[in-house]
Write a protein that holds these residues in place. Structure first.
Motif, PDB file in Angstrom:
ATOM      1  N   GLY A 348     -24.059  50.473  10.905  1.00 60.04           N
ATOM      2  CA  GLY A 348     -23.184  49.806   9.951  1.00 60.04           C
ATOM      3  C   GLY A 348     -21.716  50.152  10.047  1.00 60.04           C
ATOM      4  N   TRP A 349     -21.307  50.800  11.121  1.00 57.25           N
ATOM      5  CA  TRP A 349     -19.909  51.215  11.242  1.00 57.25           C
ATOM      6  C   TRP A 349     -19.092  50.280  12.130  1.00 57.25           C
ATOM      7  CZ3 TRP A 349     -22.411  56.299  13.095  1.00 57.25           C
ATOM      8  CH2 TRP A 349     -23.015  56.956  12.008  1.00 57.25           C
ATOM      9  N   GLN A 350     -19.748  49.441  12.938  1.00 54.23           N
ATOM     10  CA  GLN A 350     -19.035  48.575  13.875  1.00 54.23           C
ATOM     11  C   GLN A 350     -18.659  47.258  13.200  1.00 54.23           C
ATOM     12  OE1 GLN A 350     -20.240  45.552  15.479  1.00 54.23           O
ATOM     13  NE2 GLN A 350     -22.241  45.498  14.462  1.00 54.23           N
ATOM     14  N   ASN A 351     -17.595  46.624  13.709  1.00 45.17           N
ATOM     15  CA  ASN A 351     -17.123  45.361  13.121  1.00 45.17           C
ATOM     16  C   ASN A 351     -17.081  44.222  14.139  1.00 45.17           C
ATOM     17  OD1 ASN A 351     -14.933  46.002  14.741  1.00 45.17           O
ATOM     18  ND2 ASN A 351     -13.379  45.635  13.169  1.00 45.17           N
ATOM     19  N   GLN A 352     -17.837  44.346  15.242  1.00 48.87           N
ATOM     20  CA  GLN A 352     -17.621  43.430  16.357  1.00 48.87           C
ATOM     21  C   GLN A 352     -18.679  42.349  16.523  1.00 48.87           C
ATOM     22  OE1 GLN A 352     -16.353  45.365  20.022  1.00 48.87           O
ATOM     23  NE2 GLN A 352     -15.888  47.232  18.902  1.00 48.87           N
ATOM     24  N   ILE A 353     -19.951  42.677  16.335  1.00 49.70           N
ATOM     25  CA  ILE A 353     -21.002  41.704  16.627  1.00 49.70           C
ATOM     26  C   ILE A 353     -21.954  41.569  15.442  1.00 49.70           C
ATOM     27  CG2 ILE A 353     -20.877  42.297  19.086  1.00 49.70           C
ATOM     28  CD1 ILE A 353     -23.697  43.564  18.747  1.00 49.70           C
ATOM     29  N   ASP A 354     -22.677  40.460  15.426  1.00 47.94           N
ATOM     30  CA  ASP A 354     -23.772  40.247  14.486  1.00 47.94           C
ATOM     31  C   ASP A 354     -25.085  40.235  15.245  1.00 47.94           C
ATOM     32  OD1 ASP A 354     -22.338  39.974  12.038  1.00 47.94           O
ATOM     33  OD2 ASP A 354     -21.727  37.951  12.648  1.00 47.94           O
ATOM     34  N   LEU A 355     -26.137  40.639  14.557  1.00 50.29           N
ATOM     35  CA  LEU A 355     -27.480  40.624  15.112  1.00 50.29           C
ATOM     36  C   LEU A 355     -28.279  39.478  14.503  1.00 50.29           C
ATOM     37  CD1 LEU A 355     -28.336  44.439  14.905  1.00 50.29           C
ATOM     38  CD2 LEU A 355     -27.458  43.182  16.881  1.00 50.29           C
ATOM     39  N   GLN A 356     -29.210  38.983  15.290  1.00 52.12           N
ATOM     40  CA  GLN A 356     -30.202  38.045  14.781  1.00 52.12           C
ATOM     41  C   GLN A 356     -31.562  38.632  15.101  1.00 52.12           C
ATOM     42  OE1 GLN A 356     -29.800  34.014  16.104  1.00 52.12           O
ATOM     43  NE2 GLN A 356     -31.605  33.295  15.003  1.00 52.12           N
ATOM     44  N   GLY A 357     -32.211  39.180  14.084  1.00 49.22           N
ATOM     45  CA  GLY A 357     -33.458  39.882  14.326  1.00 49.22           C
ATOM     46  C   GLY A 357     -33.210  41.124  15.154  1.00 49.22           C
ATOM     47  N   ALA A 358     -33.853  41.188  16.317  1.00 49.30           N
ATOM     48  CA  ALA A 358     -33.793  42.381  17.155  1.00 49.30           C
ATOM     49  C   ALA A 358     -32.751  42.296  18.254  1.00 49.30           C
ATOM     50  CB  ALA A 358     -35.165  42.621  17.781  1.00 49.30           C
ATOM     51  N   ASP A 365     -15.945  36.604  13.930  1.00 46.60           N
ATOM     52  CA  ASP A 365     -14.675  35.885  14.045  1.00 46.60           C
ATOM     53  C   ASP A 365     -13.547  36.845  14.405  1.00 46.60           C
ATOM     54  OD1 ASP A 365     -15.941  33.555  13.376  1.00 46.60           O
ATOM     55  OD2 ASP A 365     -15.286  33.546  11.277  1.00 46.60           O
ATOM     56  N   GLY A 366     -12.761  36.451  15.392  1.00 45.46           N
ATOM     57  CA  GLY A 366     -11.599  37.227  15.790  1.00 45.46           C
ATOM     58  C   GLY A 366     -11.878  38.393  16.705  1.00 45.46           C
ATOM     59  N   MET A 367     -13.151  38.602  17.099  1.00 40.98           N
ATOM     60  CA  MET A 367     -13.488  39.772  17.906  1.00 40.98           C
ATOM     61  C   MET A 367     -13.652  39.462  19.392  1.00 40.98           C
ATOM     62  SD  MET A 367     -13.071  41.928  15.656  1.00 40.98           S
ATOM     63  CE  MET A 367     -13.255  43.270  16.813  1.00 40.98           C
ATOM     64  N   VAL A 368     -13.372  38.222  19.789  1.00 39.96           N
ATOM     65  CA  VAL A 368     -13.256  37.890  21.213  1.00 39.96           C
ATOM     66  C   VAL A 368     -11.766  37.700  21.473  1.00 39.96           C
ATOM     67  CG1 VAL A 368     -13.845  36.293  23.054  1.00 39.96           C
ATOM     68  CG2 VAL A 368     -15.517  36.811  21.268  1.00 39.96           C
ATOM     69  N   VAL A 373      -2.807  39.673  22.811  1.00 33.10           N
ATOM     70  CA  VAL A 373      -2.904  39.556  21.356  1.00 33.10           C
ATOM     71  C   VAL A 373      -3.728  40.734  20.848  1.00 33.10           C
ATOM     72  CG1 VAL A 373      -3.687  38.175  19.408  1.00 33.10           C
ATOM     73  CG2 VAL A 373      -2.769  37.045  21.448  1.00 33.10           C
ATOM     74  N   PRO A 374      -3.133  41.656  20.094  1.00 34.89           N
ATOM     75  CA  PRO A 374      -3.878  42.844  19.661  1.00 34.89           C
ATOM     76  C   PRO A 374      -4.990  42.498  18.678  1.00 34.89           C
ATOM     77  CG  PRO A 374      -1.712  42.776  18.624  1.00 34.89           C
ATOM     78  CD  PRO A 374      -1.724  41.676  19.633  1.00 34.89           C
ATOM     79  N   ILE A 375      -6.084  43.236  18.783  1.00 36.85           N
ATOM     80  CA  ILE A 375      -7.157  43.130  17.805  1.00 36.85           C
ATOM     81  C   ILE A 375      -7.476  44.523  17.277  1.00 36.85           C
ATOM     82  CG2 ILE A 375      -8.154  41.091  18.909  1.00 36.85           C
ATOM     83  CD1 ILE A 375     -10.472  42.938  19.829  1.00 36.85           C
ATOM     84  N   ALA A 376      -7.981  44.570  16.056  1.00 37.76           N
ATOM     85  CA  ALA A 376      -8.435  45.822  15.450  1.00 37.76           C
ATOM     86  C   ALA A 376      -9.948  45.865  15.551  1.00 37.76           C
ATOM     87  CB  ALA A 376      -7.987  45.896  13.997  1.00 37.76           C
ATOM     88  N   MET A 377     -10.468  46.919  16.166  1.00 40.16           N
ATOM     89  CA  MET A 377     -11.912  46.960  16.381  1.00 40.16           C
ATOM     90  C   MET A 377     -12.456  48.366  16.158  1.00 40.16           C
ATOM     91  SD  MET A 377     -12.088  46.501  20.516  1.00 40.16           S
ATOM     92  CE  MET A 377     -12.000  47.918  21.627  1.00 40.16           C
TER      93      MET A 377
END
Length: 562
Positions: A348-358, A365-368, A373-377
């Motif tokens: 639960g600490w990452q902000n980059q991807i979502d999971l679907q099931g396993a 949004d905004g993580m690609v 262009v700087p991103i916060a990750m």
């Protein structure tokens, strides 16, 4: 290919077996059955056993007596990048130093038995990392930083054979310890940062003769499909191997992780293809090199989020499963027979991807990122996890995960030169920060139940975790941090049972073993390790200082009752 006499004469590597005070006169060749089912007193592989648990069945050291633990011997090691893990067989420790020195030590006293020194040319970085060795038959197997697999006589340290695996002139090199399965030495190499026709690969080498029997490139060739958006084979980078494999004897497969594509970002690569076989685990038949299956954790990874770390084999709810956690702090599980995903638990600490099931669903949004262009990750490219391996305890049903809590406030990617010799990681800027959920403490050891994904306990530290974890049947888990602390935890509760300050940061892979009925804990200490070990605490925790030199190995035990 075998190294030729001409290559030796040209001085591409000077090979020396140096005389020592003794040799191993009573060495017993290690057979397949013993390697697969080792004595509890030995530590025969990088993570001890085929299942990759990093667990010792020794139980002499317990929560009740660990407070009496003391250092019984130590050994100074060569300077360089320290990430070693010792092997122990029948009272002898085999130790890989940075920079090409392999030593055999009496595991009870620390006395030197023999040593082998390999000299490198200008293409090998001084003090280069070697994460460990393999042992089988009469040989010690050393995957050297000059991309040569070396078999040493386990009794004397003399060269039995050596095989050139890749071209060090273009930057290829080994760091990971090899493993031996079905008479084959299996290892992968790295150094595929730049665009070359030669790609990183996993090789199988006959353990007796040194003949290369098969090779699996980690980058999909154009003839097998187009997961690279039409990019020519020459301009497909990455797929480095820096982690050792795990042997699944039940299915006759070696599971080995493949790292990210290069350049890191989709925008830098110029497409959003899956980029096989990067950020994946390959299941390879060791006798033939046939790839039985693969699983790609994050197709088209765009932020250097390696998820292809060490793989454990654990029975979960009556079924065999492989278990892995990478930089994102997600515990991935799957069926080792066919690779199918079965569960995934996000800390639960990452902000980059979502999971679907396993499995991976998509980027948030905004993580690609786009170029420039700087991103916060969260995490940064250093990851919550890195090379420091986690361990599993069958008593608690938990994995024990070494963590560095961190983020990047302004990660910037750029275009790269799409020509032979071009490429690189494509990073243009980075601003590492503490994680907002842990603004004061970077380090953390987390006990996570493999059946449910629940966190059983966590221990926070100002400094990052800096070793593998080591679990034991005695109920004690050992680990160290960047601030020179070595800890013994109660595996069930997380209570710190014992703690000591070391002369240098604990850094490497811990091991437990026994000689003459006495249990020992071996702890590498040292420096180096690139951004995964140094840049985060140096930048974000400037008040914590450690010595700039001082690689070594410290060995601890309870007082000798005899």
């Amino acid at each position: 290919m075998q190294r030729s006499l001409l290559a030796q004469a040209l001085g591409l590597a000077a090979l020396l077996a140096l005389p020592a005070s003794a040799q191993i006169a009573d060495y017993t060749p290690l057979d397949e059955q013993t390697l697969r089912n080792p004595s509890p007193g030995d530590w025969l592989q990088w993570r001890n056993t085929d299942n990759g648990w990093g667990y010792s069945a020794l139980d002499q050291i317990t929560p009740d007596n660990v407070g009496a633990l003391r250092m019984v011997w130590g050994w100074a090691m060569e300077p360089g990048q320290q990430e070693t893990g010792p092997l122990i067989y029948n009272g002898t420790m085999f130790l890989a130093n940075p920079g090409g020195l392999i030593q055999a030590l009496n595991a009870e006293t620390g006395d030197l038995l023999w040593e082998y020194k390999r000299e490198f040319g200008d293409t090998v970085r001084p003090g280069a990392i070697t994460r460990g060795l393999a042992v089988f038959g009469d040989h010690i197997y050393y995957a050297a930083p000059d991309a040569v697999m070396v078999a040493l006589d386990a009794r004397t340290g003399q060269i039995a054979w050596e095989t050139v695996v890749a071209d060090t002139q273009v930057g290829h090199y080994f760091t990971a310890a090899p493993i031996v399965a079905e008479g084959m030495v299996v290892a992968g190499y790295q150094g595929c940062n730049r665009f070359r026709e030669d790609k990183c690969a996993i090789v199988g080498i006959d353990a007796a003769s040194g003949e290369e029997m098969w090779r699996v490139d980690t980058i999909e060739p154009e003839s097998e499909g187009d997961s690279w958006g039409g990019t020519p084979h020459l301009l497909r980078g990455g797929g480095d191997i820096w982690t050792s494999g795990t042997y699944d004897a039940e299915n006759g497969l070696v599971l080995i992780g493949v790292s990210q594509a290069k350049p890191w970002a989709r925008a830098s690569r110029g497409h959003d293809g899956a980029t096989l076989y990067t950020n994946a685990v390959l299941a390879i038949e060791p006798a033939t090199g046939e790839v039985a299956w693969y699983r790609q954790y994050i197709p088209g990874d765009s932020n250097d989020m390696d998820e292809a770390f060490e793989h454990m084999l654990i029975e979960i709810e009556g079924s065999d499963r492989y278990v892995n956690m990478g930089k994102l702090g997600i515990l991935w599980q799957g069926d080792p027979a066919d690779g199918a995903a079965t569960a995934a638990y996000d800390l639960g600490w990452q902000n980059q991807i979502d999971l679907q099931g396993a499995a991976f669903a998509d980027y948030r949004d905004g993580m690609v990122p786009d170029v420039n262009v700087p991103i916060a990750m969260c995490p940064s490219t250093a990851g919550f996890r890195s090379w420091r391996a986690m361990a599993f305890s069958p008593e608690t049903r938990a994995v024990y995960v070494p963590i560095s809590m961190n983020c990047d406030a302004a990660m910037i990617y750029r275009e790269v030169e799409m020509v032979e010799g071009g490429g690189g990681n494509g990073q243009a800027g980075s601003t590492r920060t503490m994680h907002p959920d842990s603004p004061e403490n970077m380090g953390r050891f987390v006990a996570m139940n493999v059946d449910t994904g629940d966190v059983l306990w966590q221990h926070d530290m100002r400094a990052p975790a800096n070793t593998s974890t080591l679990t034991t049947a005695g109920g004690v888990m050992f680990a160290g941090d960047w601030d020179r602390n070595l800890y013994a935890f109660d595996q069930a509760t997380g209570e710190v049972l014992w703690q000591t300050r070391l002369p240098q940061a604990a850094q490497g892979y811990l091991a437990a073993y026994a000689v003459n009925g006495r249990q020992y804990i071996a702890v590498p200490i040292g420096v180096g390790g690139a951004s995964w070990s140094t840049s985060l605490p140096i930048t974000l925790l400037p008040e914590i200082r450690r010595p700039s030199t001082g690689n070594g190995l410290l060995v601890f035990a309870l007082p000798d009752v005899n």
